[in-house]
Design a protein around this motif. Structure first.
Motif, PDB file in Angstrom:
ATOM      1  N   VAL A   1      50.615  50.647  44.862  1.00 50.71           N
ATOM      2  CA  VAL A   1      49.866  49.779  43.938  1.00 50.71           C
ATOM      3  C   VAL A   1      48.297  50.171  44.264  1.00 50.71           C
ATOM      4  O   VAL A   1      47.670  50.248  43.023  1.00 50.71           O
ATOM      5  N   GLY A   2      47.933  50.395  45.452  1.00 49.55           N
ATOM      6  CA  GLY A   2      46.514  50.368  45.431  1.00 49.55           C
ATOM      7  C   GLY A   2      46.051  51.856  44.985  1.00 49.55           C
ATOM      8  O   GLY A   2      45.058  51.933  44.315  1.00 49.55           O
ATOM      9  N   CYS A   3      46.499  52.925  45.346  1.00 52.15           N
ATOM     10  CA  CYS A   3      46.254  54.224  44.988  1.00 52.15           C
ATOM     11  C   CYS A   3      46.316  54.650  43.365  1.00 52.15           C
ATOM     12  O   CYS A   3      45.511  55.201  42.999  1.00 52.15           O
ATOM     13  N   THR A   4      47.613  53.994  42.958  1.00 51.12           N
ATOM     14  CA  THR A   4      47.773  54.109  41.818  1.00 51.12           C
ATOM     15  C   THR A   4      47.072  53.559  40.750  1.00 51.12           C
ATOM     16  O   THR A   4      46.344  54.016  39.653  1.00 51.12           O
ATOM     17  N   ALA A   5      46.686  52.053  40.846  1.00 53.78           N
ATOM     18  CA  ALA A   5      45.726  51.211  40.457  1.00 53.78           C
ATOM     19  C   ALA A   5      44.105  51.938  40.396  1.00 53.78           C
ATOM     20  O   ALA A   5      43.642  52.042  39.406  1.00 53.78           O
ATOM     21  N   HIS A   6      43.896  52.690  41.582  1.00 57.15           N
ATOM     22  CA  HIS A   6      42.599  53.384  41.700  1.00 57.15           C
ATOM     23  C   HIS A   6      42.557  54.462  40.687  1.00 57.15           C
ATOM     24  O   HIS A   6      41.679  54.521  39.985  1.00 57.15           O
ATOM     25  N   ALA A   7      43.519  55.316  40.748  1.00 53.18           N
ATOM     26  CA  ALA A   7      43.723  56.414  39.957  1.00 53.18           C
ATOM     27  C   ALA A   7      43.690  55.903  38.549  1.00 53.18           C
ATOM     28  O   ALA A   7      42.894  56.682  37.653  1.00 53.18           O
ATOM     29  N   ALA A   8      44.387  55.201  38.219  1.00 57.18           N
ATOM     30  CA  ALA A   8      44.487  54.794  36.795  1.00 57.18           C
ATOM     31  C   ALA A   8      42.921  54.299  36.157  1.00 57.18           C
ATOM     32  O   ALA A   8      42.492  54.493  35.232  1.00 57.18           O
ATOM     33  N   VAL A   9      42.435  53.286  36.913  1.00 56.69           N
ATOM     34  CA  VAL A   9      41.023  52.944  36.439  1.00 56.69           C
ATOM     35  C   VAL A   9      40.006  53.900  36.340  1.00 56.69           C
ATOM     36  O   VAL A   9      39.335  54.073  35.519  1.00 56.69           O
ATOM     37  N   HIS A  10      40.092  54.691  37.309  1.00 57.64           N
ATOM     38  CA  HIS A  10      39.179  56.115  37.386  1.00 57.64           C
ATOM     39  C   HIS A  10      39.361  56.929  36.319  1.00 57.64           C
ATOM     40  O   HIS A  10      38.776  57.607  35.806  1.00 57.64           O
ATOM     41  N   ALA A  11      40.677  56.830  35.715  1.00 54.79           N
ATOM     42  CA  ALA A  11      41.015  57.926  34.660  1.00 54.79           C
ATOM     43  C   ALA A  11      40.248  57.620  33.497  1.00 54.79           C
ATOM     44  O   ALA A  11      39.925  58.440  32.787  1.00 54.79           O
ATOM     45  N   VAL A  12      40.290  56.263  32.992  1.00 54.77           N
ATOM     46  CA  VAL A  12      39.505  55.931  31.919  1.00 54.77           C
ATOM     47  C   VAL A  12      38.134  55.367  32.269  1.00 54.77           C
ATOM     48  O   VAL A  12      37.470  55.300  31.330  1.00 54.77           O
ATOM     49  N   ASP A  13      37.903  55.223  33.476  1.00 54.73           N
ATOM     50  CA  ASP A  13      36.282  55.146  33.764  1.00 54.73           C
ATOM     51  C   ASP A  13      35.591  54.066  33.118  1.00 54.73           C
ATOM     52  O   ASP A  13      34.537  54.461  32.220  1.00 54.73           O
ATOM     53  N   PRO A  14      35.801  53.058  32.769  1.00 60.06           N
ATOM     54  CA  PRO A  14      35.073  52.112  31.818  1.00 60.06           C
ATOM     55  C   PRO A  14      33.998  51.555  32.475  1.00 60.06           C
ATOM     56  O   PRO A  14      33.593  51.413  33.662  1.00 60.06           O
ATOM     57  N   GLU A  15      33.023  51.108  31.554  1.00 59.84           N
ATOM     58  CA  GLU A  15      31.795  50.596  32.084  1.00 59.84           C
ATOM     59  C   GLU A  15      31.640  49.151  31.869  1.00 59.84           C
ATOM     60  O   GLU A  15      32.507  48.745  31.082  1.00 59.84           O
ATOM     61  N   LYS A  16      30.552  48.495  32.535  1.00 61.23           N
ATOM     62  CA  LYS A  16      30.700  47.098  32.227  1.00 61.23           C
ATOM     63  C   LYS A  16      30.365  46.693  30.854  1.00 61.23           C
ATOM     64  O   LYS A  16      29.616  47.260  30.033  1.00 61.23           O
ATOM     65  N   GLY A  17      31.260  45.810  30.576  1.00 58.35           N
ATOM     66  CA  GLY A  17      31.108  45.302  29.196  1.00 58.35           C
ATOM     67  C   GLY A  17      32.164  45.716  28.309  1.00 58.35           C
ATOM     68  O   GLY A  17      32.623  45.224  27.296  1.00 58.35           O
TER      69      GLY A  17
ATOM     70  N   SER B   1      48.923  47.275  29.854  1.00 55.42           N
ATOM     71  CA  SER B   1      50.251  46.781  29.716  1.00 55.42           C
ATOM     72  C   SER B   1      51.015  46.487  31.128  1.00 55.42           C
ATOM     73  O   SER B   1      50.526  47.113  32.067  1.00 55.42           O
ATOM     74  N   ALA B   2      51.980  45.381  31.070  1.00 60.37           N
ATOM     75  CA  ALA B   2      52.602  45.265  32.511  1.00 60.37           C
ATOM     76  C   ALA B   2      51.538  44.726  33.545  1.00 60.37           C
ATOM     77  O   ALA B   2      51.537  45.085  34.684  1.00 60.37           O
ATOM     78  N   ALA B   3      50.674  43.743  32.910  1.00 61.65           N
ATOM     79  CA  ALA B   3      49.335  43.422  33.624  1.00 61.65           C
ATOM     80  C   ALA B   3      49.674  42.610  34.687  1.00 61.65           C
ATOM     81  O   ALA B   3      49.070  42.449  35.652  1.00 61.65           O
ATOM     82  N   ALA B   4      50.926  41.913  34.803  1.00 60.54           N
ATOM     83  CA  ALA B   4      51.452  41.304  35.991  1.00 60.54           C
ATOM     84  C   ALA B   4      52.360  41.751  36.827  1.00 60.54           C
ATOM     85  O   ALA B   4      52.649  41.061  37.857  1.00 60.54           O
ATOM     86  N   GLY B   5      52.730  43.143  36.786  1.00 58.00           N
ATOM     87  CA  GLY B   5      53.312  43.911  37.445  1.00 58.00           C
ATOM     88  C   GLY B   5      52.756  44.095  39.016  1.00 58.00           C
ATOM     89  O   GLY B   5      51.595  43.891  39.106  1.00 58.00           O
ATOM     90  N   GLY B   6      53.335  45.019  39.578  1.00 57.83           N
ATOM     91  CA  GLY B   6      52.874  45.302  41.072  1.00 57.83           C
ATOM     92  C   GLY B   6      51.678  46.056  41.202  1.00 57.83           C
ATOM     93  O   GLY B   6      50.543  45.715  41.457  1.00 57.83           O
ATOM     94  N   VAL B   7      51.612  47.117  39.999  1.00 61.82           N
ATOM     95  CA  VAL B   7      50.227  47.962  39.945  1.00 61.82           C
ATOM     96  C   VAL B   7      49.341  47.093  39.135  1.00 61.82           C
ATOM     97  O   VAL B   7      48.073  47.032  39.265  1.00 61.82           O
ATOM     98  N   GLY B   8      49.827  46.568  37.890  1.00 59.13           N
ATOM     99  CA  GLY B   8      49.079  45.908  36.825  1.00 59.13           C
ATOM    100  C   GLY B   8      48.135  44.676  37.730  1.00 59.13           C
ATOM    101  O   GLY B   8      47.041  44.592  37.339  1.00 59.13           O
ATOM    102  N   THR B   9      48.682  43.932  38.492  1.00 60.25           N
ATOM    103  CA  THR B   9      47.911  42.941  39.238  1.00 60.25           C
ATOM    104  C   THR B   9      46.731  43.459  40.105  1.00 60.25           C
ATOM    105  O   THR B   9      45.742  42.804  39.964  1.00 60.25           O
ATOM    106  N   VAL B  10      46.763  44.623  40.506  1.00 62.83           N
ATOM    107  CA  VAL B  10      45.881  45.359  41.152  1.00 62.83           C
ATOM    108  C   VAL B  10      44.810  45.892  40.026  1.00 62.83           C
ATOM    109  O   VAL B  10      43.431  46.002  40.494  1.00 62.83           O
TER     110      VAL B  10
END
Length: 310
Positions: A131-147, A153-162
Motif C-alpha cells: 500500500v505504501g509503495c503503490t500509493a507513492h507511485a500512484a500519486v507521483h504518476a499524476v504529480d498534482p500541485e497544491k490546490g 476510486s476505491a478511496a477507502a480500500g487498502g491503497v486508497g486510504t494511503v
C-alpha cells in the motif's frame, strides 16, 4: 539431525480461496546477501487473490506449488554471507518478490528490508510495503500541485486510504469514490466523499464544477473510461488495476514496483510512524485462517488492511 520446520501458505492450482492451504516446509536458508526473517505480520492484497484465481496468468503466471505474499515484518534470525547492515534480533519490515511472505519464516535480500520504526505495530509494519509503495507511485504518476482536485476510486480500500492521505500532504482537494458506509471516515480525513454507482459522473461533476485535474483509479477499467469521459488528459489518469484499458487510453500504469526501494519504504514508514499517515487495520487472522482472510478481502468492502499474523 532434523531440519528446522516452518509453515507456509501454498496453492497447487488456480481457483477460489478453497485452494489455499498451509504446508509444513523446511525453514529457508539465507543465501549470500539475504536475511532470514521470522515473520510476525504479513499483509494480504487483491493482487495476490488475482494471481491465485488465474486472472493474472498472462501477466504474472504461477508455478505450482505456489507460495504467496509480498508484505512482511518480523525479526531477523539468520544472516547470509556478506550481510553487514542487519544483526540477529533486529526488527525489520519489507517485501519479498518470490511470493513467499505468507509464512512463519522467509528469506529475502537484505536490500528489500528496512528497520522497523518502534512506533509501528506489527500489523501496520507487516502491511506497509504494497500500500505504501503503490500509493507513492500512484500519486507521483499524476504529480498534482497544491490546490488541484484529484478523484480517487476505491478511496477507502487498502491503497486508497494511503493515497488520499498522501494527497492531503500536498494540500490537494480529494474526491473519494467509495460506498456510503465510508463517507464519515473519508470526510474525517479531509476528503469529499462521492458515492460510487449509477450517476457517478454527474456526482463528480457537481462536486467539482471547476473541473477535475487528475484521476487515480484503484479498482478497474470502468473508472479509467469514466476519467477519460470527464475530459481528464491521459497523462493525468493513473490506474493500478486496469493495465490493458490504461494502455489503450494512454493513461499511466505505475505500481508498487516503480517505487520498490529502501528510500521510498523508509519515507513511507516515517510518515506512518510520525502520525502523518494512518494505515487502518480492518482485521487480523492467524496463518491457518488464510482462506477466511482472503474471503473477507474479496468482498471488496474492506476499509484498510487485512493482515496475517503467523
Amino acid at each position: 539431525m532434523n531440519q528446522p520446520r516452518a509453515r507456509a501458505v501454498r496453492f497447487d492450482r488456480y481457483g477460489g480461496t478453497d485452494v489455499l492451504y498451509v504446508a509444513d516446509v523446511p525453514v529457508p536458508s539465507p543465501s549470500a546477501g539475504e536475511v532470514l526473517v521470522e515473520v510476525r505480520a504479513a499483509g494480504i492484497n487483491p493482487g495476490e487473490a488475482a494471481i491465485r484465481s488465474g486472472a493474472m496468468h498472462e501477466r504474472f503466471p504461477a508455478t505450482f506449488p505456489s507460495g504467496q505474499g509480498s508484505d512482511l515484518a518480523g525479526v531477523v534470525t539468520a544472516l547470509g554471507a556478506g550481510v553487514g547492515d542487519f544483526a540477529i534480533g533486529d526488527e525489520v519490515l519489507g517485501y519479498s518478490w518470490q511470493r513467499s511472505s505468507h509464512a512463519t519464516h522467509v528469506s529475502v535480500p537484505a536490500t528489500q528490508l528496512i528497520r522497523k520504526p518502534p512506533r509501528l505495530s506489527w500489523p501496520v509494519a507487516g502491511s506497509l510495503y504494497i500500500v505504501g509503495c503503490t500509493a507513492h507511485a500512484a500519486v507521483h504518476a499524476v504529480d498534482p500541485e497544491k490546490g488541484d482536485t484529484v478523484a480517487v476510486s476505491a478511496a477507502a480500500g487498502g491503497v486508497g486510504t494511503v493515497v488520499i492521505q498522501l494527497l492531503a500532504v500536498r494540500d490537494v482537494r480529494v474526491l473519494g469514490i467509495a460506498s456510503p458506509a465510508n463517507g464519515s471516515w473519508l470526510a474525517a480525513h479531509g476528503v469529499t466523499p462521492v458515492n460510487y454507482g449509477e450517476g457517478l459522473g454527474e456526482r463528480l461533476t457537481a462536486a467539482a464544477p471547476d473541473g477535475i485535474d487528475a484521476f487515480i483509479d484503484l479498482f478497474g477499467p470502468q473508472y479509467v473510461e469514466l476519467a477519460a469521459g470527464l475530459g481528464i488528459p491521459p497523462d493525468h489518469i493513473e490506474t493500478i488495476a486496469a493495465f490493458q484499458k490504461g494502455s489503450e487510453l494512454g493513461a499511466r500504469t505505475r505500481g508498487s514496483r516503480d517505487a520498490s526501494n529502501r528510500e521510498v519504504l523508509t519515507e513511507m514508514a516515517g510518515l506512518v510512524a510520525d502520525g502523518t499517515i494512518e494505515i487502518p487495520i480492518a482485521a487480523t487472522y492467524p496463518l491457518d485462517r488464510v482462506a477466511d482472510a482472503f474471503g473477507r478481502l474479496e468482498q471488496r468492502h474492506t476499509r484498510g488492511k487485512i493482515v496475517l499474523l503467523p
